[in-house]
Design an enzyme around this catalytic site. Sequence first.
Site, mmCIF file in Angstrom:
data_model
loop_
_atom_site.group_PDB
_atom_site.id
_atom_site.type_symbol
_atom_site.label_atom_id
_atom_site.label_comp_id
_atom_site.label_asym_id
_atom_site.label_seq_id
_atom_site.Cartn_x
_atom_site.Cartn_y
_atom_site.Cartn_z
ATOM 1 N N ASP A 205 5.157 44.236 49.090
ATOM 2 C CA ASP A 205 4.235 43.552 48.172
ATOM 3 C C ASP A 205 4.073 44.403 46.926
ATOM 4 O O ASP A 205 4.711 45.458 46.803
ATOM 5 C CB ASP A 205 2.886 43.272 48.857
ATOM 6 C CG ASP A 205 2.319 41.935 48.403
ATOM 7 O OD1 ASP A 205 2.152 41.757 47.183
ATOM 8 O OD2 ASP A 205 2.065 41.054 49.248
ATOM 9 N N HIS A 275 5.279 39.101 43.926
ATOM 10 C CA HIS A 275 4.834 40.199 44.813
ATOM 11 C C HIS A 275 5.892 41.286 44.962
ATOM 12 O O HIS A 275 6.070 41.838 46.041
ATOM 13 C CB HIS A 275 4.460 39.629 46.201
ATOM 14 C CG HIS A 275 3.209 38.805 46.174
ATOM 15 N ND1 HIS A 275 1.954 39.361 46.117
ATOM 16 C CD2 HIS A 275 3.018 37.465 46.184
ATOM 17 C CE1 HIS A 275 1.048 38.395 46.099
ATOM 18 N NE2 HIS A 275 1.669 37.228 46.132
ATOM 19 N N GLU A 339 2.668 32.590 45.290
ATOM 20 C CA GLU A 339 2.006 33.206 44.142
ATOM 21 C C GLU A 339 2.993 33.891 43.204
ATOM 22 O O GLU A 339 2.917 35.100 42.997
ATOM 23 C CB GLU A 339 0.951 34.207 44.642
ATOM 24 C CG GLU A 339 -0.113 33.537 45.484
ATOM 25 C CD GLU A 339 -1.115 34.511 46.073
ATOM 26 O OE1 GLU A 339 -2.299 34.158 46.116
ATOM 27 O OE2 GLU A 339 -0.719 35.616 46.526
HETATM 28 C C1 ACM Z 1 -0.794 34.173 50.694
HETATM 29 O O1 ACM Z 1 -1.909 34.317 51.219
HETATM 30 N N1 ACM Z 1 -0.583 34.566 49.451
HETATM 31 C C2 ACM Z 1 0.301 33.588 51.421
#
Ligand code: ACM
Length: 555
Positions: A205, A275, A339
């Site tokens: 991440d 991410h 995201e």
């Molecule tokens: C997430 O909670 N961004 C999958």
Amino acid sequence: MKKLFTIIAILLPVFSYAGEIEDIVPAPQKAEALRGSFRAGGASIKCDPSVDAGVIDAINRFSNSLSICSGKTSYVSTPIGLKESVESGNGKGIIFLKDPGLKPEHYSINISSKVAIIRANDLNGFIYALETVKQLLPEEIYGNVFNEDVRWNLPCCIIEDGPRFGYRGMHLDCSRHFWSTDEIKKYLDVMASYKLNRFHWHLTDDQGWRIEIKKYPLLSQIACYRNGTMVGRDFSSNDHIRYGGFYSQEEIREIIEYAAARGITVIPEIDLPGHMLAAMSAYPWLGCTGGPYEAWTKWGVSEQVLCAGKESTFTFIENVLSEVASLFPGEYIHIGGDECPKTEWEKCELCQAKIRELGIKGDEKFTAEQHLQSYVTRRVQEFLATKGKKIIGWDEILEGELAPGATVMSWRGQSGGQEAAEKGIDAIMTPTSHFYFDYCQSEDAEHEPLCIGGFVSVGKVYSFDPVEGIAPEHQSHILGVQANLWTEYIKTEEHLEYMLLPRLLALSEVQWCAPENKDYGRFVRAVTGHGFKALDFAGYTYAKHLIGVSGDNIK
Ligand code: ACM
Ligand code: ZN
């Protein structure tokens, strides 16, 4: 007088007796209590020689534990002709038989005062039978130390059991905070106790890359560290303590093996194309601007993502995923997809050139950049197919065109999973509303350790209906259910376990039990009685709101 009571108390030790079938979590499909009990301490253990080595290992773990706790050794043997001797009524002790008539992960238990017969047809079936047997023993079995004040008996009963869903997952974020291999093993142990079978390992991440990739050594020299961490909820703060860690490939193999021995498949997640800031801090050419980048010291969604306009990005992804695919034997690799802001792609000449080259056009539903992410997903999916792997992605992968064969993880509510199932696409339900275990367990935030917000009580977890709103003919596309434990605000093992438990137990009934076998009253009695004692003996921290205790003391 007081002296007399003391003497009586010493003379009358308080024995712990066998467990009860109402206390088994997740509740079995069918269970009938019979009169009497079976003396398990020191019982001989016999196993059909036709079972796999993994089954013998699982039985050995059980017999070692029973031997230690009872102080009487239970030897495991694999005699020829065991089945015939049981059929002719000559069985004695605890007997494990392979039953080709049983479905995967199913098992049966038949305990009389003379013999306990356990049947299954695969490793997981035997593992779950053993977990049920452990729950039928006194809770002290979880302590794994000699205890002479315990009657090591099993109640006579008949149980026939198997799961509702094949995918029963639990996730752990090891990027925001890093968890040692011992901590992960303890996490896997409690998953196994409640018959979960998938560990979703969030390994990368913005705040840290955690998996060694031989081809890119800077991932475990630079990308796995960040220059400090924000303090509490203050986004402008930084504790300036260098933070990091990674799992070597050897440690990854160790976790995979440990999980497999407990019936759990590990699903690694390499989250892309968003991410990815930590990876970009080590290899800045991965981003649209070329950096410099730094692994994030705060939480949230970074706008800096992988550049989808460069072939070198795809080469990196493919090289990383090649190593991941050869490390992890399971059929799935999770490729994230959540995201991914498109602000950089909108400005990047290379990303825009890629959009033109591919003839991508925005439409009334999705922008050109969303379609570009869809292209990334398809390309990665096709590449992984050459390695014999299927992809799972967060529900954003439904934006644009999703190629057949992908599995969707529905996190922004249930609608992603419902939409997928109706389109004939497999899905796993993991909505924030019920399965984000970083959400608070009480509305009284002042008396809780840090949580990300929201409110997900044990009862809320329990109440979830995975196929709600899905027509019966599409329901088979719901492969199962998972809960997620993101660790932005969780730094200690005590806090991690507190967020996990006992919500994991409620999750297990959603995953395992047929709707007609769910009963919240029975579940709460089982958890607050047997469940909490078992967790105490096993050394876990857990939330006690079910018995009216707040989380004030959790650090
Ligand atoms: C997430 O909670 N961004 C999958
Ligand atoms: Zn770009």
